[in-house]
Write a protein that holds these residues in place. Structure first.
Motif, PDB file in Angstrom:
ATOM      1  N   GLU A  92     -13.676  19.578  12.411  1.00 57.69           N
ATOM      2  CA  GLU A  92     -14.145  18.420  11.640  1.00 57.69           C
ATOM      3  C   GLU A  92     -12.956  17.578  11.208  1.00 57.69           C
ATOM      4  O   GLU A  92     -11.898  18.105  10.850  1.00 57.69           O
ATOM      5  CB  GLU A  92     -14.910  18.872  10.394  1.00 57.69           C
ATOM      6  N   CYS A  93     -13.129  16.264  11.215  1.00 59.34           N
ATOM      7  CA  CYS A  93     -12.035  15.379  10.822  1.00 59.34           C
ATOM      8  C   CYS A  93     -11.906  15.303   9.301  1.00 59.34           C
ATOM      9  O   CYS A  93     -12.878  15.506   8.569  1.00 59.34           O
ATOM     10  CB  CYS A  93     -12.233  13.980  11.404  1.00 59.34           C
ATOM     11  N   ILE A  94     -10.699  15.037   8.839  1.00 57.73           N
ATOM     12  CA  ILE A  94     -10.407  14.880   7.414  1.00 57.73           C
ATOM     13  C   ILE A  94     -10.227  13.398   7.119  1.00 57.73           C
ATOM     14  O   ILE A  94      -9.368  12.741   7.714  1.00 57.73           O
ATOM     15  CB  ILE A  94      -9.128  15.643   7.021  1.00 57.73           C
ATOM     16  N   VAL A  95     -11.038  12.873   6.216  1.00 56.00           N
ATOM     17  CA  VAL A  95     -10.924  11.474   5.801  1.00 56.00           C
ATOM     18  C   VAL A  95     -10.767  11.441   4.285  1.00 56.00           C
ATOM     19  O   VAL A  95     -11.719  11.689   3.551  1.00 56.00           O
ATOM     20  CB  VAL A  95     -12.161  10.656   6.212  1.00 56.00           C
ATOM     21  N   PRO A  96      -9.564  11.169   3.799  1.00 59.29           N
ATOM     22  CA  PRO A  96      -9.345  11.144   2.350  1.00 59.29           C
ATOM     23  C   PRO A  96     -10.052   9.960   1.695  1.00 59.29           C
ATOM     24  O   PRO A  96     -10.321   8.941   2.340  1.00 59.29           O
ATOM     25  CB  PRO A  96      -7.826  11.023   2.222  1.00 59.29           C
ATOM     26  N   GLU A  97     -10.327  10.099   0.414  1.00 54.78           N
ATOM     27  CA  GLU A  97     -10.959   9.014  -0.341  1.00 54.78           C
ATOM     28  C   GLU A  97      -9.903   8.216  -1.101  1.00 54.78           C
ATOM     29  O   GLU A  97      -8.953   8.786  -1.638  1.00 54.78           O
ATOM     30  CB  GLU A  97     -11.976   9.586  -1.328  1.00 54.78           C
ATOM     31  N   PHE A  98     -10.077   6.906  -1.104  1.00 56.12           N
ATOM     32  CA  PHE A  98      -9.160   6.028  -1.817  1.00 56.12           C
ATOM     33  C   PHE A  98      -9.951   5.048  -2.672  1.00 56.12           C
ATOM     34  O   PHE A  98     -11.035   4.587  -2.271  1.00 56.12           O
ATOM     35  CB  PHE A  98      -8.278   5.234  -0.842  1.00 56.12           C
ATOM     36  N   GLU A  99      -9.396   4.715  -3.800  1.00 51.71           N
ATOM     37  CA  GLU A  99     -10.009   3.710  -4.652  1.00 51.71           C
ATOM     38  C   GLU A  99     -10.064   2.377  -3.904  1.00 51.71           C
ATOM     39  O   GLU A  99      -9.111   1.974  -3.243  1.00 51.71           O
ATOM     40  CB  GLU A  99      -9.183   3.550  -5.936  1.00 51.71           C
ATOM     41  N   GLY A 100     -11.199   1.719  -3.998  1.00 53.10           N
ATOM     42  CA  GLY A 100     -11.359   0.399  -3.397  1.00 53.10           C
ATOM     43  C   GLY A 100     -11.625   0.394  -1.911  1.00 53.10           C
ATOM     44  O   GLY A 100     -11.628  -0.675  -1.284  1.00 53.10           O
ATOM     45  N   ALA A 101     -11.865   1.565  -1.315  1.00 55.09           N
ATOM     46  CA  ALA A 101     -12.060   1.635   0.136  1.00 55.09           C
ATOM     47  C   ALA A 101     -13.226   0.755   0.602  1.00 55.09           C
ATOM     48  O   ALA A 101     -13.161   0.131   1.673  1.00 55.09           O
ATOM     49  CB  ALA A 101     -12.285   3.075   0.562  1.00 55.09           C
ATOM     50  N   LYS A 102     -14.280   0.672  -0.215  1.00 50.20           N
ATOM     51  CA  LYS A 102     -15.449  -0.126   0.167  1.00 50.20           C
ATOM     52  C   LYS A 102     -15.171  -1.623   0.058  1.00 50.20           C
ATOM     53  O   LYS A 102     -15.902  -2.437   0.627  1.00 50.20           O
ATOM     54  CB  LYS A 102     -16.640   0.255  -0.713  1.00 50.20           C
ATOM     55  N   GLU A 103     -14.131  -1.978  -0.655  1.00 54.50           N
ATOM     56  CA  GLU A 103     -13.799  -3.397  -0.817  1.00 54.50           C
ATOM     57  C   GLU A 103     -12.934  -3.927   0.334  1.00 54.50           C
ATOM     58  O   GLU A 103     -12.764  -5.139   0.473  1.00 54.50           O
ATOM     59  CB  GLU A 103     -13.053  -3.604  -2.140  1.00 54.50           C
ATOM     60  N   PHE A 104     -12.374  -3.034   1.117  1.00 59.09           N
ATOM     61  CA  PHE A 104     -11.385  -3.444   2.131  1.00 59.09           C
ATOM     62  C   PHE A 104     -11.938  -4.499   3.076  1.00 59.09           C
ATOM     63  O   PHE A 104     -11.289  -5.515   3.354  1.00 59.09           O
ATOM     64  CB  PHE A 104     -10.904  -2.215   2.905  1.00 59.09           C
ATOM     65  N   GLY A 105     -13.131  -4.269   3.613  1.00 60.56           N
ATOM     66  CA  GLY A 105     -13.777  -5.287   4.437  1.00 60.56           C
ATOM     67  C   GLY A 105     -13.537  -5.176   5.930  1.00 60.56           C
ATOM     68  O   GLY A 105     -14.398  -5.548   6.733  1.00 60.56           O
ATOM     69  N   GLY A 106     -12.381  -4.659   6.344  1.00 59.91           N
ATOM     70  CA  GLY A 106     -12.093  -4.527   7.764  1.00 59.91           C
ATOM     71  C   GLY A 106     -12.557  -3.190   8.310  1.00 59.91           C
ATOM     72  O   GLY A 106     -13.037  -2.329   7.561  1.00 59.91           O
ATOM     73  N   PRO A 107     -12.426  -2.978   9.615  1.00 62.48           N
ATOM     74  CA  PRO A 107     -12.824  -1.691  10.211  1.00 62.48           C
ATOM     75  C   PRO A 107     -11.948  -0.539   9.734  1.00 62.48           C
ATOM     76  O   PRO A 107     -10.727  -0.657   9.688  1.00 62.48           O
ATOM     77  CB  PRO A 107     -12.669  -1.928  11.714  1.00 62.48           C
ATOM     78  N   VAL A 108     -12.574   0.542   9.357  1.00 64.91           N
ATOM     79  CA  VAL A 108     -11.884   1.758   8.927  1.00 64.91           C
ATOM     80  C   VAL A 108     -12.384   2.895   9.801  1.00 64.91           C
ATOM     81  O   VAL A 108     -13.596   3.108   9.912  1.00 64.91           O
ATOM     82  CB  VAL A 108     -12.159   2.080   7.442  1.00 64.91           C
ATOM     83  N   SER A 109     -11.487   3.636  10.437  1.00 61.62           N
ATOM     84  CA  SER A 109     -11.893   4.704  11.355  1.00 61.62           C
ATOM     85  C   SER A 109     -10.932   5.879  11.261  1.00 61.62           C
ATOM     86  O   SER A 109      -9.865   5.785  10.665  1.00 61.62           O
ATOM     87  CB  SER A 109     -11.937   4.179  12.795  1.00 61.62           C
ATOM     88  N   HIS A 110     -11.352   6.982  11.866  1.00 59.01           N
ATOM     89  CA  HIS A 110     -10.488   8.152  12.008  1.00 59.01           C
ATOM     90  C   HIS A 110      -9.909   8.133  13.414  1.00 59.01           C
ATOM     91  O   HIS A 110     -10.508   7.570  14.343  1.00 59.01           O
ATOM     92  CB  HIS A 110     -11.285   9.434  11.769  1.00 59.01           C
ATOM     93  N   VAL A 111      -8.774   8.759  13.581  1.00 60.01           N
ATOM     94  CA  VAL A 111      -8.108   8.743  14.876  1.00 60.01           C
ATOM     95  C   VAL A 111      -8.975   9.357  15.975  1.00 60.01           C
ATOM     96  O   VAL A 111      -8.781   9.068  17.162  1.00 60.01           O
ATOM     97  CB  VAL A 111      -6.734   9.463  14.789  1.00 60.01           C
ATOM     98  N   GLN A 112      -9.960  10.175  15.612  1.00 58.08           N
ATOM     99  CA  GLN A 112     -10.852  10.747  16.627  1.00 58.08           C
ATOM    100  C   GLN A 112     -11.661   9.657  17.345  1.00 58.08           C
ATOM    101  O   GLN A 112     -12.174   9.884  18.441  1.00 58.08           O
ATOM    102  CB  GLN A 112     -11.800  11.769  16.003  1.00 58.08           C
ATOM    103  N   GLU A 113     -11.778   8.484  16.731  1.00 59.77           N
ATOM    104  CA  GLU A 113     -12.509   7.373  17.347  1.00 59.77           C
ATOM    105  C   GLU A 113     -11.592   6.449  18.144  1.00 59.77           C
ATOM    106  O   GLU A 113     -12.070   5.578  18.879  1.00 59.77           O
ATOM    107  CB  GLU A 113     -13.228   6.569  16.264  1.00 59.77           C
ATOM    108  N   TYR A 114     -10.294   6.632  17.990  1.00 59.54           N
ATOM    109  CA  TYR A 114      -9.324   5.741  18.628  1.00 59.54           C
ATOM    110  C   TYR A 114      -9.149   6.103  20.105  1.00 59.54           C
ATOM    111  O   TYR A 114      -8.964   7.271  20.450  1.00 59.54           O
ATOM    112  CB  TYR A 114      -7.983   5.851  17.906  1.00 59.54           C
ATOM    113  N   LYS A 115      -9.211   5.099  20.956  1.00 58.36           N
ATOM    114  CA  LYS A 115      -8.986   5.315  22.388  1.00 58.36           C
ATOM    115  C   LYS A 115      -7.739   4.590  22.878  1.00 58.36           C
ATOM    116  O   LYS A 115      -6.914   5.146  23.592  1.00 58.36           O
ATOM    117  CB  LYS A 115     -10.207   4.838  23.192  1.00 58.36           C
ATOM    118  N   SER A 116      -7.620   3.320  22.482  1.00 55.51           N
ATOM    119  CA  SER A 116      -6.505   2.499  22.961  1.00 55.51           C
ATOM    120  C   SER A 116      -6.226   1.399  21.954  1.00 55.51           C
ATOM    121  O   SER A 116      -7.105   0.984  21.187  1.00 55.51           O
ATOM    122  CB  SER A 116      -6.855   1.899  24.323  1.00 55.51           C
TER     123      SER A 116
END
Length: 401
Positions: free
Chosen positions: A153-177
């Protein structure tokens, strides 16, 4: 609870041999070793293919970080034409060929939700839900082999204001190129092998990566020294010297080859690279070009994130950085505690309580493969031991029938 699980299952299947959970390198290895000894097994995996982590959750440019001879599974070397560091596709092809040669046929789309030892019957009861049909099956057998690995299972830490960021947020397991990030400012959270390599790939696609080095420190070693793999050097030295001394030599050579990394914002931990790998599973980074891009300014190294805001993040030192996207290269963890019930063989973190090299065997027919913190070489070591132990019990059982 065992009775409830049995009642809820649509069908019950008797397994004439061990039940193996996981069809990655660990599960394939132990099943192949068992089959070579004449012992049948059933492999269950929640995905629809072997080695789903490699096939579905890794980036395109990934290669084995260690020389191929350290990564071979029992009974089958890599093809001679493979390079020293096989590509992701080559490794997947190798695993599929390995399964085919051994006659191992996992049962896919079987998501194990619970496994519990029935002391009264002397059997393991393993419930799996079919990801396609939704049908629940209870598998019953004398032995259970946990082979889901350290990276389930992937580890995704929580950060204050994460929902406010607005841009795409992903884990490296989703990264291809890095193609999808061309021209964009990307915060890569994590400075391990994945974080370094993703930053390098982003540079190659003309993105603008900033690597977030949080409070953790990391050992960075050259992948090769004097034309020889650093891991090979370490293995050779360990034949003659104590681990602590080998660590001192590796750190000295790393400074010689790579220079003072603190000037780049990367600090080394107090413990040595091999000591931390063995005790905490913290793998040293093997540099394949990221440091040169950090020195050139193509990769910016920044301290930990305090909080996110729309379009960027505030760092631990008070600075603000703009970002179009965030990629968490924050690692993975074991999921064994989520489904293995009524056993204290594994810790709350999902590792055997007994350290390597004795953590492969529990009680009541429970075994583990691939939790040694030693990569594929540890997988092979476990698989051979587990298969031998089960085969001995199997022969004793069948001889009395």
């Amino acid at each position: 609870m065992a009775a409830t699980t049995a009642a809820a299952a649509s069908r019950v299947v008797w397994v004439n041999g061990p039940i193996v959970v996981g069809a990655g390198p660990a599960g394939l290895s132990v099943a192949a070793c068992l089959r070579a000894k004449g012992v049948p097994s059933v492999i269950l995996d929640r995905a629809d293919c072997v080695a789903s982590l490699w096939q579905r959750r890794t980036y395109d440019r990934l290669r084995l970080h260690l020389p191929r001879h350290f990564c071979e599974l029992p009974g089958m070397p890599f093809p001679d034409h493979y390079p020293e560091y096989p590509t992701k596709r080559q490794f997947v092809d190798y695993l599929e060929a390995y399964a085919a040669q051994a006659g191992v046929e996992p049962r896919f789309n079987q998501a194990v939700t619970s496994a519990r030892y029935d002391a009264a019957a002397g059997l393991w009861r393993v419930r799996a839900d079919d990801a396609v049909s939704g049908e629940a099956t209870e598998y019953i057998g004398r032995w259970l082999v946990v082979a889901t690995g350290e990276n389930a299972e992937c580890i995704v830490p929580e950060f204050e204001g994460a929902k406010e960021f607005g841009g795409p947020v992903s884990h490296v397991q989703e990264y291809k190129s890095g193609e999808a990030y061309r021209g964009k400012r990307v915060l890569v959270v994590g400075c391990g092998n994945s974080g370094m390599e993703v930053c390098l790939d982003l540079c190659d696609h003309n993105a603008l990566p900033a690597m977030v080095v949080r409070d953790s420190k990391v050992h960075v070693l050259p992948r090769e020294m004097f034309g020889v793999a650093t891991f090979s050097v370490a293995v050779f030295l360990l034949r003659f010297l104590p681990l602590r001394l080998v660590d001192m030599i590796l750190v000295f050579l790393a400074r010689l080859f790579l220079g003072n990394l603190e000037k780049l914002g990367i600090r080394r931990p107090a413990g040595g690279p091999l000591e931390l790998k063995n005790s905490r599973g913290r793998t040293p980074v093997l540099d394949i070009g990221a440091l040169a891009r950090i020195r050139s300014g193509d990769i910016e190294v920044v301290p930990g994130i305090r909080r996110f805001f729309r379009g960027g993040a505030e760092l631990a030192d008070g600075r603000r950085v703009a970002a179009d996207a965030v990629i968490f290269a924050t690692g993975y963890h074991s999921n064994v505690p989520q489904w293995l019930k009524g056993s204290d063989f594994f810790t709350e973190d999902g590792y055997p309580r007994v350290p390597f090299p004795h953590g492969w065997k529990g009680e009541s027919g429970l075994y583990s493969v691939g939790f040694t913190r030693r990569g594929l070489s540890g997988v092979s070591s476990d698989a051979v031991k587990v298969a031998h132990d089960i085969a001995t019990a199997w022969e004793q059982q069948t001889s009395t029938l």
